[in-house]
Design an enzyme around this catalytic site. Structure first.
Site, PDB file in Angstrom:
ATOM      1  N   ASP A   1      -3.341   8.237   7.913  1.00  0.00           N
ATOM      2  CA  ASP A   1      -4.255   7.383   8.669  1.00  0.00           C
ATOM      3  C   ASP A   1      -3.408   6.651   9.717  1.00  0.00           C
ATOM      4  O   ASP A   1      -2.284   7.058   9.992  1.00  0.00           O
ATOM      5  CB  ASP A   1      -5.041   6.430   7.747  1.00  0.00           C
ATOM      6  CG  ASP A   1      -4.149   5.519   6.910  1.00  0.00           C
ATOM      7  OD1 ASP A   1      -2.980   5.304   7.289  1.00  0.00           O
ATOM      8  OD2 ASP A   1      -4.613   5.011   5.868  1.00  0.00           O
TER       9      ASP A   1
ATOM     10  N   SER B   1       0.804  -1.228   0.000  1.00  0.00           N
ATOM     11  CA  SER B   1       0.000   0.000   0.000  1.00  0.00           C
ATOM     12  C   SER B   1       0.837   1.279   0.000  1.00  0.00           C
ATOM     13  O   SER B   1       0.317   2.340  -0.348  1.00  0.00           O
ATOM     14  CB  SER B   1      -0.933   0.013   1.221  1.00  0.00           C
ATOM     15  OG  SER B   1      -0.184  -0.088   2.424  1.00  0.00           O
TER      16      SER B   1
ATOM     17  N   HIS C   1      -0.407   4.756   7.260  1.00  0.00           N
ATOM     18  CA  HIS C   1       0.316   5.314   6.118  1.00  0.00           C
ATOM     19  C   HIS C   1       0.739   6.758   6.354  1.00  0.00           C
ATOM     20  O   HIS C   1      -0.071   7.567   6.810  1.00  0.00           O
ATOM     21  CB  HIS C   1      -0.561   5.246   4.861  1.00  0.00           C
ATOM     22  CG  HIS C   1      -1.042   3.868   4.558  1.00  0.00           C
ATOM     23  ND1 HIS C   1      -2.283   3.424   4.956  1.00  0.00           N
ATOM     24  CD2 HIS C   1      -0.443   2.834   3.907  1.00  0.00           C
ATOM     25  CE1 HIS C   1      -2.436   2.164   4.557  1.00  0.00           C
ATOM     26  NE2 HIS C   1      -1.333   1.786   3.934  1.00  0.00           N
TER      27      HIS C   1
END
Length: 371
Positions: free
Chosen positions: A345, A56, A348
């Site tokens: 978040d 991600s 990340h």
């Protein structure tokens, strides 16, 4: 005599105007594309494309069409992206794959390979195969139903075929020979598969599990080399115990950095660096580069004031303690100023944090990709 003076004055005035115009053009170019001149490549070297694999941190939207909870193609993700569009990038704006391509002067964004709007014209300058939630351990992507490294490799083979159809075999070989390939994974293996879900913890101790991860990383490097990749940058695992969600889950009541997680990351990183050193002589004409992200990100976390950050242990989204992916949504509004947060978040980094990290990483490592 008077005529000569007029000619000289006109010539001088003309030269001055030309210099002003040239300066204005250069300045306009810098304003439009701030990456101009920031990263200097060695003489006679070129980087035609950036091609990305991983998780991600680099994913630019490949998970959007998957039936998985690990996705983010909805608000408030993308609130600082061009047009405030939630593209599937796990952050408020650009992610490292975009910033690296931009810093190298290739293009502003690296498109996801599975983007339905991907154009054949995007292929020669690179695409992203990364999938949020993936990892070197084959079990990691299976748990959350995302794209495994094996599948990313299959997509890369497909990409090569499309690239040949677009630019021909000779140009395709040039692109693969000279592109920079980036591989970013390991954090989901350690944080999720091993410590949170704990399936692998029942089977392996940390040394054995990091060996399993290293085998996956080594096999993947050899696989993409076999398909034509030559300049390959492999990122270390980050200080995963210091991201907000892992502080919440493993850092005790005070939400300190989960040191057990960081120790596992450091063990993996040491083995990864050694593996890359041992592989390069065996893979002729390759440039394999170990990219340490652990220490630069930890410095950001330990010394936030040096970089203009104020919030270290909470993400901008919602409470910042656990919200990530589907838990970070329109019902969990973000903070007022993400640029003050190291993390967007609970897992990340923010675009501001990436912008603090990426230029320095490139300046440190870019010359290592060339002979």
């Amino acid at each position: 005599m008077m005529m000569m003076m007029k000619v000289c004055c006109c010539s001088s005035l003309f030269s001055h105007i030309v210099r002003v115009l040239l300066f204005s053009i250069i300045l306009l170019g810098v304003l439009i594309n701030p990456s101009w001149g920031l990263i200097k490549l060695p003489a006679n070297e070129t980087v035609p494309a950036v091609i990305v694999f991983g998780d991600s941190i680099m994913d630019t939207g490949n998970n959007n069409g998957l039936k998985t909870l690990v996705k983010c193609d909805f608000a408030p993700y993308g609130q600082n992206f061009k047009g405030r569009i939630p593209t599937g990038r796990f952050g408020d704006g650009k992610v490292p794959s975009d910033l690296i391509a931009e810093e190298l002067g290739i293009k502003e964004y690296v498109p996801a390979y599975l983007d339905p709007n991907l154009s054949p014209n995007d292929l020669p300058t690179g695409v992203c195969f990364a999938s949020g939630g993936s990892g070197y351990d084959p079990m990691t992507p299976k748990i959350v139903s995302v794209i495994s490294f094996e599948e990313q490799l299959r997509m890369f083979k497909e990409y090569i075929g499309k690239l040949k159809a677009k630019v021909g075999a000779k140009r395709t070989k040039f692109i693969l020979d000279n592109a920079i390939f980036l591989v970013v994974a390991g954090s989901d293996d350690i944080a999720n598969t091993y410590f949170t879900i704990r399936i692998r913890k029942l089977q392996y101790d940390v040394p054995a599990y990091t060996d399993l991860m290293i085998q996956g990383a080594s096999d993947f490097i050899k696989d993409i080399y076999g398909l034509g990749a030559r300049r390959i940058g492999v990122f270390s695992a980050p200080p995963i115990g210091c991201v907000p969600s892992q502080r919440t889950l493993g850092g005790g009541i005070l939400r300190q950095c989960a040191e057990e997680y960081n120790e596992a990351a450091l063990m993996f990183n040491s083995k990864l660096a050694s593996t890359i050193d041992s592989l390069m002589p065996k893979l002729s004409n390759s440039r394999l580069v170990y990219v340490d992200i652990y220490n630069p990100l930890l410095d950001l976390i330990v010394n936030p004031q040096n970089y203009g950050f104020e919030e270290v242990d909470k993400g901008c989204c919602g409470t910042g303690a656990l919200e990530v992916a589907v838990l970070c949504n329109p019902l969990t509004p973000p903070c007022e100023d993400p640029s003050k947060h190291i993390f967007w978040d609970s897992y990340h980094p923010s675009e501001a944090a990436y912008k603090a990290l990426v230029p320095n990483l490139l300046k440190k490592y870019v010359s290592s990709f060339f002979f």
